[in-house]
Design a protein around this motif. Structure first.
Motif, short mmCIF file in Angstrom:
data_model
loop_
_atom_site.label_atom_id
_atom_site.label_comp_id
_atom_site.label_asym_id
_atom_site.label_seq_id
_atom_site.Cartn_x
_atom_site.Cartn_y
_atom_site.Cartn_z
N GLY A 27 0.89 -1.19 -0.19
CA GLY A 27 0.40 0.40 -0.11
C GLY A 27 0.86 1.29 0.04
N GLN A 28 0.19 2.37 -0.13
CA GLN A 28 1.12 3.76 -0.14
C GLN A 28 0.71 4.28 1.28
N GLY A 29 1.88 5.63 1.89
CA GLY A 29 1.56 6.01 2.67
C GLY A 29 1.37 5.07 4.25
N ILE A 30 2.22 4.30 4.20
CA ILE A 30 2.43 2.91 5.26
C ILE A 30 3.50 2.83 5.68
N GLY A 31 4.37 3.44 6.77
CA GLY A 31 6.01 3.60 7.33
C GLY A 31 5.79 3.00 8.06
N PHE A 32 7.22 2.20 8.92
CA PHE A 32 7.33 2.00 10.34
C PHE A 32 9.01 2.77 10.56
N ALA A 33 8.53 3.17 11.60
CA ALA A 33 10.32 3.49 12.62
C ALA A 33 9.70 3.10 13.79
N VAL A 34 11.31 2.68 14.80
CA VAL A 34 11.26 2.42 15.63
C VAL A 34 10.97 3.35 16.43
N PRO A 35 10.83 3.34 18.18
CA PRO A 35 10.58 4.56 18.34
C PRO A 35 11.87 5.05 19.23
N ILE A 36 12.33 6.25 19.23
CA ILE A 36 13.45 6.98 19.89
C ILE A 36 13.66 6.33 20.84
N ASN A 37 12.22 6.12 22.17
CA ASN A 37 13.40 5.42 23.20
C ASN A 37 13.98 4.03 23.11
N LEU A 38 13.81 3.28 22.31
CA LEU A 38 14.20 1.97 22.26
C LEU A 38 15.09 1.96 21.74
N ALA A 39 15.39 2.86 21.09
CA ALA A 39 17.23 3.35 20.25
C ALA A 39 17.46 3.85 21.70
N ARG A 40 17.58 4.34 22.09
CA ARG A 40 17.73 5.28 23.43
C ARG A 40 18.42 3.46 23.90
N GLU A 41 17.52 3.05 24.68
CA GLU A 41 17.80 1.97 25.65
C GLU A 41 19.06 1.05 24.93
N ILE A 42 19.13 0.69 23.99
CA ILE A 42 20.41 0.20 23.56
C ILE A 42 22.16 0.69 22.92
N LEU A 43 21.63 1.45 23.27
CA LEU A 43 22.51 2.68 22.61
C LEU A 43 24.12 2.43 23.12
N ASP A 44 24.24 2.22 24.08
CA ASP A 44 25.39 1.41 25.38
C ASP A 44 25.71 0.07 24.65
N GLN A 45 24.93 -0.35 24.25
CA GLN A 45 25.43 -1.98 24.48
C GLN A 45 26.24 -2.16 22.51
N LEU A 46 25.39 -0.91 21.08
CA LEU A 46 25.81 -0.88 20.42
C LEU A 46 27.18 0.04 20.22
N ARG A 47 27.54 0.81 21.13
CA ARG A 47 28.69 0.98 21.63
C ARG A 47 29.76 0.33 22.12
N THR A 48 30.24 -0.75 22.93
CA THR A 48 30.36 -1.25 23.59
C THR A 48 30.91 -2.91 23.02
N ARG A 49 29.55 -3.25 22.27
CA ARG A 49 29.74 -4.54 21.74
C ARG A 49 29.56 -4.59 20.50
#
Length: 317
Positions: free
Chosen positions: A71-93
């Protein structure tokens, strides 16, 4: 309804901006138990992934991640709070390590609460468990309602998954569980969530109108060939939905090829048991169907209103 804009490089058009609104929150497109995407009608195309979804105040509220090809006009984004929770793990591991119970959950509505005799607030119902998972090893069962994690109340399924995912693999948790009218404590040792890529979402195809049974379904026996072709586990015994014929709202969740394993908690491993169970239904009542979907694999509880009298539904496949 809040205004948002997506920034990215769709089809290599650098620094493109598209505008729309938040269409919905908590959408599940790959993993029925874990996803909680923001849906937006701001145009998202290949090249937008990884770009920010920004609100009217200029704050990044999400990270563009996916789009619907149907369809059209149906996009999805990861909530920013979820992304912030994993930033430290992404940086270190360089990767994310999450605690995992291996259970599939279903939200509780008033009818399901009455079905299970649960009068408490919040909670999330276990609808399925992965074989050998932490939840199965701990002794969790389908229809269990998890009400707290180590004393922390469970508001709903999404919150429960976030709490579990926020704990490291190998951690011990004490789960408060409501089962068959009693509350008990279940101790679980969390496993690690695997980084499996979700399979594509099947497309719902409109079928010609045919006569169905009292649940608004046309079902057939599950053959050995179908079971092998669809890689259906041997323990998933039920009748296969050939077509959805009814108009009940709950039927919107059911697709051709789904398996009906139970009706009102009564197993329906074959056509004979399925038809026998339907005889006990009355016109207008609500029936609960435990449904297994082979592709992508998952279990859910569908609430369907009986559309015909039991005599009208007897004897139909």
């Amino acid at each position: 309804g809040d205004w948002v804009c997506a920034i990215g490089n769709p089809f290599a058009y650098d620094h493109s901006v598209t505008v729309g609104v938040v269409s919905s929150k908590g959408r599940k497109i790959y993993d029925l138990s874990f996803d909680a995407y923001i849906q937006t009608d701001a145009a998202i195309n290949p090249g937008n992934s990884g770009g920010p979804l920004i609100n009217a105040a200029g704050e990044a509220v999400g990270i563009s991640a996916a789009m619907s090809t149907q369809g059209q006009g149906i996009g999805f984004a990861v909530p920013i709070n979820l992304a912030r929770e994993i930033l430290d793990q992404l940086r270190t591991r360089g990767h994310v390590s999450r605690g995992y119970l291996g259970v599939q959950l279903q939200e509780l509505d008033p009818d399901i609460r009455r079905l299970l005799g649960f009068e408490g607030q919040g909670g999330a119902m276990v609808v399925d468990l992965l074989p050998g998972s932490a939840g199965e090893t701990a002794g969790l069962k389908p229809y269990d309602i998890i009400v707290d994690v180590s004393g922390r109340p469970v508001v709903d399924g999404d919150q429960l998954i976030r709490v579990i995912a926020g704990r490291p693999p190998g951690a011990a948790v004490q789960l408060g569980v409501f089962r068959e009218g009693a509350t008990l404590a279940v101790r679980a040792i969390l496993a690690e969530r695997r980084l499996d890529e979700g399979p594509p979402i099947p497309v719902m195809v409109q079928q010609a109108k045919v006569e169905g049974d009292a649940l608004g379904l046309k079902v057939v026996a599950l053959t050995k060939k179908s079971q092998a072709d669809l890689k259906i586990p041997k323990l998933r015994l039920g009748v296969m939905v050939e077509r959805v014929t009814g108009l009940s709202r709950g039927l919107d969740e059911i697709q051709n090829g789904d398996l009906v394993l139970e009706v009102n908690r009564q197993p329906t491993p074959d056509l004979a048991r399925y038809r026998e169970t339907l005889k006990a239904l009355t016109f207008g009542e609500v029936a609960f169907l435990l449904v297994y979907r082979p592709q992508p694999p998952g279990m859910f509880l569908a609430k369907v209103e009986v559309e015909q009298s039991k005599s009208e539904g007897e004897g139909k496949d």
